[in-house]
Design a protein around this motif. Structure first.
Motif, PDB file in Angstrom:
ATOM      1  N   ALA A   1       4.097  -1.344   0.813  1.00 17.50           N
ATOM      2  CA  ALA A   1       4.478  -2.197   1.952  1.00 17.50           C
ATOM      3  C   ALA A   1       4.440  -3.670   1.547  1.00 17.50           C
ATOM      4  O   ALA A   1       5.327  -4.459   1.902  1.00 17.50           O
ATOM      5  N   PHE A   2       3.414  -4.035   0.762  1.00 20.59           N
ATOM      6  CA  PHE A   2       3.292  -5.435   0.332  1.00 20.59           C
ATOM      7  C   PHE A   2       4.475  -5.832  -0.553  1.00 20.59           C
ATOM      8  O   PHE A   2       5.100  -6.880  -0.365  1.00 20.59           O
ATOM      9  N   LEU A   3       4.796  -4.973  -1.528  1.00 21.53           N
ATOM     10  CA  LEU A   3       5.890  -5.318  -2.447  1.00 21.53           C
ATOM     11  C   LEU A   3       7.209  -5.425  -1.684  1.00 21.53           C
ATOM     12  O   LEU A   3       8.020  -6.310  -1.948  1.00 21.53           O
TER      13      LEU A   3
ATOM     14  N   GLY B   1      -1.852  -6.397  -9.038  1.00 16.16           N
ATOM     15  CA  GLY B   1      -2.979  -5.470  -9.050  1.00 16.16           C
ATOM     16  C   GLY B   1      -3.611  -5.388  -7.673  1.00 16.16           C
ATOM     17  O   GLY B   1      -3.852  -6.422  -7.044  1.00 16.16           O
ATOM     18  N   TYR B   2      -3.834  -4.167  -7.186  1.00 15.46           N
ATOM     19  CA  TYR B   2      -4.508  -3.955  -5.891  1.00 15.46           C
ATOM     20  C   TYR B   2      -5.957  -3.632  -6.214  1.00 15.46           C
ATOM     21  O   TYR B   2      -6.256  -2.636  -6.878  1.00 15.46           O
TER      22      TYR B   2
ATOM     23  N   GLU C   1      -1.929   2.947  -2.326  1.00 19.87           N
ATOM     24  CA  GLU C   1      -0.548   2.940  -2.843  1.00 19.87           C
ATOM     25  C   GLU C   1       0.441   2.643  -1.710  1.00 19.87           C
ATOM     26  O   GLU C   1       1.408   1.903  -1.901  1.00 19.87           O
ATOM     27  N   ALA C   2       0.180   3.220  -0.526  1.00 19.37           N
ATOM     28  CA  ALA C   2       1.099   3.005   0.596  1.00 19.37           C
ATOM     29  C   ALA C   2       1.091   1.527   1.010  1.00 19.37           C
ATOM     30  O   ALA C   2       2.141   0.927   1.273  1.00 19.37           O
TER      31      ALA C   2
ATOM     32  N   GLU D   1       6.939  -0.851 -12.103  1.00 22.51           N
ATOM     33  CA  GLU D   1       6.498   0.189 -13.034  1.00 22.51           C
ATOM     34  C   GLU D   1       5.005   0.394 -12.774  1.00 22.51           C
ATOM     35  O   GLU D   1       4.245  -0.573 -12.764  1.00 22.51           O
ATOM     36  N   GLN D   2       4.619   1.643 -12.520  1.00 14.83           N
ATOM     37  CA  GLN D   2       3.191   1.925 -12.295  1.00 14.83           C
ATOM     38  C   GLN D   2       2.494   1.892 -13.650  1.00 14.83           C
ATOM     39  O   GLN D   2       2.907   2.588 -14.579  1.00 14.83           O
TER      40      GLN D   2
END
Ligand SMILES: Cc1cc2nc3c(=O)[nH]c(=O)nc-3n(C[C@H](O)[C@H](O)[C@H](O)COP(=O)(O)OP(=O)(O)OC[C@H]3O[C@@H](n4cnc5c(N)ncnc54)[C@H](O)[C@@H]3O)c2cc1C
Length: 423
Positions: free
Chosen positions: A250-252, A231-232, A245-246, A261-262
């Motif tokens: 990058a983190f993932l 979770g962000y 989201e961007a 899955e969103q």
């Protein structure tokens, strides 16, 4: 032995999220008379929040008591892992990663759990009449509360747990806004599992919720046996969803996560209701209070709200109900605010990012806490209790008699965070 039992003949729980299910199972377990009436009311058209996958160690004991199942079985039914603390990455001014362990360190653990499975597990331990209907109103009446239902006659109860989730909007007359917490939105993604299941038994590996500082906020990583939840957490007033989201992508990628899955974008308030309990209606869960999930304070708060109200009602004489209510309310409001102060303090030393979010959080949002939690504004002494913890931390030696002091969480939690953040 429980003088209040006779005056609690008919109880309602409204809501089937984590908080409502916990309340319904607790009534079934704690009520001394098997012939009480419990109505569990919820509107199946209104979805539950369904996130809420981190907890505190008290949940491990409580789920065992409520379900009468062995700990191992409970953990497996929850797709759970054992959470020994929160691993902070990039928080504070030291640019050093650190862990906030539950105490005793490496002994005490909580669960990472699947919220919907926990609701099912609790429901299996609940004896109640289920009513699928929209509640239009809950109002105090003489000696109890009246629940107005859509398409059904109203019902009168001796006690109502209102677990209907977040308020639609915050009203300063009814809610204390925790304005010293800088976030208000979560983007939730689900990724493949990263923990190894071991044969038929529960996962024994020690796991931690990761709390990773990022330019626009922070990311939680919660490992369950069937998936990993990410979770962000950010402030939608300070940056766009596209930017978040961007950075999430990058983190993932840097974490080696190839697919996700969103799940949801969830706006949330940070607040405490001024009237958590009035003697007949107890607000619990997200209806009573909420703050961002940095220290997983929601389920443990619901445990406290339900436990406190039920124990007072069952163990005190019915003649005390009215006079007890303000003290119980003050205690619960104060406890929620103390959690809020503990969580907001995590931002007080910024992070490794000198970004707009972190400057805003450290320099503008956290400094509001003295005004926002002033006793005249909030009607309780949460700020004084928090200040006392800060004073203890600044002493050269903490007296043995103070080692067990708490301000929502134990002194050991404050000490670990203070060290980690470079306070
Ligand atoms: C991003 C995020 C992360 C989180 N992470 C954690 C965490 O790690 N740990 C933790 O402890 N908590 C966490 N939480 C908190 C979590 O949401 C709560 O612990 C939990 O979901 C409690 O919710 P609830 O039961 O109060 O309400 P909800 O889940 O919102 O349930 C509300 C219930 O009320 C019913 N209802 C609503 N209105 C009516 C009506 N008018 N009539 C009848 N029924 C009605 C609905 O049908 C539903 O059953 C997180 C929350 C967010 C937003």
């Amino acid at each position: 032995m429980q003088p209040g039992g006779k005056s609690l003949r008919k109880i309602a729980v409204v809501g089937r999220g984590t908080a409502g299910c916990l309340a319904a199972a607790s009534v079934t377990s704690l009520h001394p008379d098997g012939d009480h009436e419990l109505h569990h009311i919820y509107d199946s058209r209104i979805p539950v929040i369904g996130v809420g996958e981190g907890s505190w160690p008290s949940l491990v004991q409580q789920l065992q008591q409520l379900t009468h199942l062995p700990h191992e079985t409970v953990q497996q039914r929850l797709n759970g892992t054992r959470k020994y603390g929160v691993a902070f990455e990039g928080w504070g001014r030291r640019n050093r990663d650190f862990t906030h362990y539950f105490t005793p360190q490496q002994v005490s653990y909580a669960y990472h759990l699947s919220a919907d499975l926990m609701a099912d597990l609790l429901e299996a331990s609940t004896r109640a009449r289920h009513i699928d209907a929209k509640v239009l109103d809950i109002a105090r009446v003489d000696g109890g509360a009246r629940v107005e239902l859509e398409g059904l006659p109203p019902e009168r109860y001796d006690l109502v747990f209102d677990a209907r989730g977040f308020p639609k909007e915050l009203d300063p007359a009814r809610h204390i806004e925790i304005s010293f917490i800088p976030t208000n939105t979560a983007v939730i993604r689900r990724c493949p599992a990263i923990v190894e299941e071991e044969g038929d038994g529960p996962v024994r590996q020690h796991t931690y919720t990761r709390a990773v500082a990022r330019p626009h906020g922070w990311i939680f990583v919660i490992p369950l046996t069937v998936h990993t939840s990410y979770g962000y957490i950010f402030n939608r007033g300070l940056c766009s969803l596209d930017d978040v989201e961007a950075d999430f992508d990058a983190f993932l990628e840097s974490d080696g996560v190839a697919e996700f899955e969103q799940r949801a974008v969830i706006p949330f308030p940070n607040f405490v209701h001024r009237q958590v309990y009035d003697g007949a209606v107890a607000r619990i869960g997200n209806a009573a209070a909420f703050m961002e999930p940095l220290e997983a304070t929601a389920i443990v708060s619901a445990q406290l709200q339900v436990g406190m109200v039920l124990h007072m009602r069952l163990n005190r004489s019915p003649v005390n109900v009215e006079s007890d209510a303000p003290a119980v309310n003050r205690f619960l409001v104060g406890s929620m605010l103390r959690y809020g102060l503990f969580v907001g303090w995590h931002y007080s030393r910024g992070s490794r990012y000198d970004s707009e979010f972190w400057r805003h959080a450290r320099d503008h949002v956290w400094p509001r806490h003295r005004k926002a939690a002033h006793p005249e504004v909030v009607g309780c002494d949460a700020l004084r209790r928090f200040d006392e913890m800060m004073e203890l931390l600044s002493q050269p030696v903490i007296d043995r008699a103070d080692w067990d002091r708490m301000c929502a969480v134990p002194l050991t939690s404050y000490a670990q965070m203070s060290q980690g953040l470079g306070w």
